[in-house]
Design an enzyme around this catalytic site. Structure first.
Site, PDB file in Angstrom:
ATOM      1  N   CYS A 152       0.853  -1.182   0.000  1.00  0.00           N
ATOM      2  CA  CYS A 152       0.000   0.000   0.000  1.00  0.00           C
ATOM      3  C   CYS A 152       0.891   1.234   0.000  1.00  0.00           C
ATOM      4  O   CYS A 152       2.113   1.145   0.047  1.00  0.00           O
ATOM      5  CB  CYS A 152      -0.909   0.018   1.236  1.00  0.00           C
ATOM      6  SG  CYS A 152      -1.943  -1.452   1.418  1.00  0.00           S
ATOM      7  N   ARG A 196      -4.788   1.887  -0.777  1.00  0.00           N
ATOM      8  CA  ARG A 196      -4.769   0.473  -0.415  1.00  0.00           C
ATOM      9  C   ARG A 196      -4.689  -0.473  -1.603  1.00  0.00           C
ATOM     10  O   ARG A 196      -5.420  -0.322  -2.582  1.00  0.00           O
ATOM     11  CB  ARG A 196      -6.024   0.117   0.394  1.00  0.00           C
ATOM     12  CG  ARG A 196      -5.967  -1.320   0.934  1.00  0.00           C
ATOM     13  CD  ARG A 196      -7.237  -1.757   1.594  1.00  0.00           C
ATOM     14  NE  ARG A 196      -7.081  -3.100   2.150  1.00  0.00           N
ATOM     15  CZ  ARG A 196      -8.059  -3.965   2.343  1.00  0.00           C
ATOM     16  NH1 ARG A 196      -9.298  -3.631   2.040  1.00  0.00           N
ATOM     17  NH2 ARG A 196      -7.810  -5.171   2.833  1.00  0.00           N
ATOM     18  N   LEU A 197      -3.801  -1.464  -1.473  1.00  0.00           N
ATOM     19  CA  LEU A 197      -3.816  -2.650  -2.322  1.00  0.00           C
ATOM     20  C   LEU A 197      -4.339  -3.775  -1.451  1.00  0.00           C
ATOM     21  O   LEU A 197      -3.692  -4.179  -0.479  1.00  0.00           O
ATOM     22  CB  LEU A 197      -2.414  -2.979  -2.837  1.00  0.00           C
ATOM     23  CG  LEU A 197      -2.319  -4.227  -3.717  1.00  0.00           C
ATOM     24  CD1 LEU A 197      -3.074  -4.041  -5.022  1.00  0.00           C
ATOM     25  CD2 LEU A 197      -0.859  -4.590  -3.994  1.00  0.00           C
ATOM     26  N   ILE A 213      -4.986  -7.262  -0.283  1.00  0.00           N
ATOM     27  CA  ILE A 213      -4.511  -8.639  -0.416  1.00  0.00           C
ATOM     28  C   ILE A 213      -5.182  -9.545   0.614  1.00  0.00           C
ATOM     29  O   ILE A 213      -5.622 -10.638   0.306  1.00  0.00           O
ATOM     30  CB  ILE A 213      -2.973  -8.708  -0.247  1.00  0.00           C
ATOM     31  CG1 ILE A 213      -2.280  -7.787  -1.256  1.00  0.00           C
ATOM     32  CG2 ILE A 213      -2.476 -10.138  -0.372  1.00  0.00           C
ATOM     33  CD1 ILE A 213      -2.423  -8.199  -2.693  1.00  0.00           C
ATOM     34  N   VAL A 214      -5.239  -9.083   1.860  1.00  0.00           N
ATOM     35  CA  VAL A 214      -5.908  -9.812   2.943  1.00  0.00           C
ATOM     36  C   VAL A 214      -7.191  -9.077   3.296  1.00  0.00           C
ATOM     37  O   VAL A 214      -7.187  -7.865   3.468  1.00  0.00           O
ATOM     38  CB  VAL A 214      -4.985  -9.919   4.180  1.00  0.00           C
ATOM     39  CG1 VAL A 214      -5.730 -10.573   5.343  1.00  0.00           C
ATOM     40  CG2 VAL A 214      -3.732 -10.722   3.831  1.00  0.00           C
ATOM     41  N   ASN A 244       1.353  -0.002   5.775  1.00  0.00           N
ATOM     42  CA  ASN A 244       1.698  -0.750   4.577  1.00  0.00           C
ATOM     43  C   ASN A 244       2.420  -1.982   5.084  1.00  0.00           C
ATOM     44  O   ASN A 244       3.594  -1.912   5.442  1.00  0.00           O
ATOM     45  CB  ASN A 244       2.610   0.082   3.657  1.00  0.00           C
ATOM     46  CG  ASN A 244       3.227  -0.755   2.550  1.00  0.00           C
ATOM     47  OD1 ASN A 244       2.643  -1.739   2.106  1.00  0.00           O
ATOM     48  ND2 ASN A 244       4.411  -0.378   2.108  1.00  0.00           N
ATOM     49  N   GLY A 245       1.708  -3.091   5.175  1.00  0.00           N
ATOM     50  CA  GLY A 245       2.354  -4.241   5.789  1.00  0.00           C
ATOM     51  C   GLY A 245       1.638  -5.544   5.574  1.00  0.00           C
ATOM     52  O   GLY A 245       0.481  -5.587   5.119  1.00  0.00           O
ATOM     53  N   LEU A 301       7.780 -15.555  -8.881  1.00  0.00           N
ATOM     54  CA  LEU A 301       8.728 -15.133  -9.897  1.00  0.00           C
ATOM     55  C   LEU A 301       9.782 -16.219 -10.007  1.00  0.00           C
ATOM     56  O   LEU A 301      10.370 -16.624  -8.997  1.00  0.00           O
ATOM     57  CB  LEU A 301       9.369 -13.796  -9.523  1.00  0.00           C
ATOM     58  CG  LEU A 301       8.408 -12.623  -9.296  1.00  0.00           C
ATOM     59  CD1 LEU A 301       9.198 -11.328  -9.076  1.00  0.00           C
ATOM     60  CD2 LEU A 301       7.426 -12.461 -10.447  1.00  0.00           C
ATOM     61  N   THR A 360      22.962  -0.138 -11.177  1.00  0.00           N
ATOM     62  CA  THR A 360      22.591  -1.553 -11.080  1.00  0.00           C
ATOM     63  C   THR A 360      21.122  -1.716 -10.741  1.00  0.00           C
ATOM     64  O   THR A 360      20.439  -2.598 -11.278  1.00  0.00           O
ATOM     65  CB  THR A 360      23.473  -2.256 -10.025  1.00  0.00           C
ATOM     66  OG1 THR A 360      24.842  -2.101 -10.376  1.00  0.00           O
ATOM     67  CG2 THR A 360      23.141  -3.734  -9.949  1.00  0.00           C
ATOM     68  N   ARG A 407      19.029  -0.877 -13.861  1.00  0.00           N
ATOM     69  CA  ARG A 407      19.202  -1.917 -14.878  1.00  0.00           C
ATOM     70  C   ARG A 407      18.389  -3.164 -14.536  1.00  0.00           C
ATOM     71  O   ARG A 407      17.743  -3.767 -15.391  1.00  0.00           O
ATOM     72  CB  ARG A 407      20.687  -2.278 -15.004  1.00  0.00           C
ATOM     73  CG  ARG A 407      20.994  -3.217 -16.156  1.00  0.00           C
ATOM     74  CD  ARG A 407      22.411  -3.739 -16.057  1.00  0.00           C
ATOM     75  NE  ARG A 407      22.513  -4.779 -15.054  1.00  0.00           N
ATOM     76  CZ  ARG A 407      23.620  -5.058 -14.364  1.00  0.00           C
ATOM     77  NH1 ARG A 407      24.701  -4.318 -14.541  1.00  0.00           N
ATOM     78  NH2 ARG A 407      23.635  -6.037 -13.479  1.00  0.00           N
TER      79      ARG A 407
END
Length: 480
Positions: free
Chosen positions: A2, A50-51, A53-54, A75-76, A232, A317, A320
């Site tokens: 978030c 807010r994103l 997820i829970v 945000n956690g 990923l 880095t 990239r």
């Protein structure tokens, strides 16, 4: 994942000031496209993007205690929130299913001395209207970003990203990982104080099953989700182990009951790149539903300006490596996936970079791993978090689980030393821990594949293409 913004002790309580803070908060909307909230008490403002997820239907923020005298934005991901809730059965009435709501009863019972009781990653600001004090904290390693700034009127600003601070603060800086900021005490103090942080060389013997169990627990707890997720998978050791452990234990999790046991894996690379080939081999072995995303050098160059904006760094880095991740995150989010697991942190903890081969002794190796872990929040954590949150995708990193970090950094570093005569390559301790002939996690040639030097798995041409592009933009002549 978030975006939070808190402005505390503001001398201006007007509607115009509220509108300005709301506008600053909207600069974080990419981090949390699902909902937004803003709370004001006198000259104190707490905002969140807010994103979900829970508990996506009930966890909107800010969050409050029963009489709304304590408010928090966070945000956690608090992985032990269910166990914490049980501690307060009958003593606290929870109003949402949000994992972050447990911050409030812990504060009410323990005051500021509760942060170490949180098992997870977080950045939060809590305001207590009863005595007009506030407390903010950031997780142990700095997986989740947080910055602090000061306004010309003496106000204190805190935000997930600098872009919400730079126009309104006379100065701002990184909120240090593992720290708590208390208005009552008037500053910072460290809440995360592991033995390894003092860089004293540990002597605990290597116990492969202890290391394996700690990592499996770290992965399993990160399968706490009420939305579709994936992994990923570059085909390297770290991401392959994350995928393998996830696939092995998924069937026993609540997530399997909601979304089934099909595991989606994702990789990005230039056509014909090493990562694409390696990831496909691992995905076939594990039986994941695998997704390959291709990009061109020009695609990456076209995205660099956006990547720098979101990452908020010019580190070569980092940019990239962030660019392919940034492009992949957009594709993943378009498939309806909102959370992925990734393999960041292993090289820093276990001496996995090839230059560790030249460590002269165990003491120097341990000091270097300590230095690398302490700096993660400025590099790999920053990249993984911001390159994906740019598209509202959350990344979880089990190698940086607090308990796993303690195990990995608490072992005698002699076991992490490269020793050609003993057959110990980089990260031998991790490879050996998951070398199970009876129930193999990965094929042996993948488990013991040596890290390639001077390569970039998404495609060698990506580095060469960037160099060529840069040389066209910068003539190298000195300016008077």
């Amino acid at each position: 994942m978030c975006g939070i913004l808190a402005v505390l002790g503001c001398s201006d309580c007007s509607q115009a000031r509220r509108a300005r803070i709301l506008a600053c908060s909207r600069r974080l909307k990419h981090r949390g496209p699902d909902w937004s909230g803003l709370y004001q008490h006198e000259g104190n403002f707490l905002a969140q993007q807010r994103l979900a997820i829970v508990s996506p239907l009930s966890g909107d923020q800010p969050l409050f205690n029963e009489d709304r005298t304590v408010v928090v934005v966070a945000n956690g991901e608090i992985y032990n929130h269910k166990n914490v809730r049980k501690q307060f059965t009958g003593a606290h009435s929870f109003s949402t299913g949000s994992d972050c709501e447990v911050i409030i009863p812990l504060y009410e019972k323990y005051g500021e001395n509760f942060v170490d009781m949180l098992d997870g990653v977080f950045a939060f600001v809590l305001y207590d209207t009863r005595d007009r004090t506030y407390v903010a904290a950031r997780d142990a390693i700095g997986v989740n970003p947080l910055y602090i700034g000061w306004g010309s009127d003496g106000s204190v600003w805190m935000s997930s990203e600098m872009k919400a601070l730079n126009e309104d603060c006379v100065r701002f800086e990184i909120f240090p990982p593992g720290h708590l900021y208390s208005s009552a005490a008037g500053g910072f103090r460290r809440w995360y104080t592991p033995h390894w942080f003092q860089e004293q060389v540990p002597r605990t013997p290597y116990q492969p099953l202890v290391l394996r169990e700690a990592f499996e627990k770290a992965v399993i707890k990160r399968l706490m989700t009420d939305v579709p997720f994936g992994v990923l998978l570059s085909g390297g050791l770290d991401s392959s182990l994350v995928a393998s452990v996830t696939k092995r234990h998924l069937v026993k999790t609540d997530a399997a009951g909601k979304f089934g046991t099909e595991l989606h894996s994702f990789v990005v690379g230039l056509e014909g790149s090493p990562d694409l080939k390696a990831a496909r081999e691992v995905a076939d072995y594990l039986g994941t539903t695998h997704h390959e995303f291709h990009f061109t050098v020009q695609d990456g160059i076209d995205a660099i300006e956006e990547v720098i904006y979101h990452d908020e760094t010019y580190d070569v880095t980092t940019i990239r490596a962030s660019t392919p991740m940034f492009l992949m995150a957009r594709k993943i989010k378009s498939l309806g996936v909102k959370m992925v697991l990734s393999g960041e942190g292993s090289d820093e903890l276990l001496g996995g970079y090839l230059y560790f081969h030249f460590a002269p002794n165990r003491e120097e190796l341990h000091r270097e791993t300590c230095r690398k872990v302490k700096a993660l929040h400025q590099y790999d954590c920053l990249r993984a978090n911001k390159a994906t949150s740019a598209w509202g995708l959350e990344v979880r990193v089990p190698f940086l689980d607090k308990e796993f970090v303690d195990v990995a950094m608490g072992m005698d570093p002699e076991w992490k030393m490269y020793d050609k005569n003993l057959g110990r390559i980089e990260k031998w301790v991790l490879r050996k821990a998951f070398d199970d002939e009876e129930h193999p996690y990965l094929p042996e040639h993948i488990l013991y594949r040596q890290k390639e030097q001077f390569s970039d798995g998404v495609g060698y041409n990506w580095i060469d293409g960037l160099k060529a592009f840069t040389e066209q933009q910068v003539d190298g002549r000195r300016r008077s």
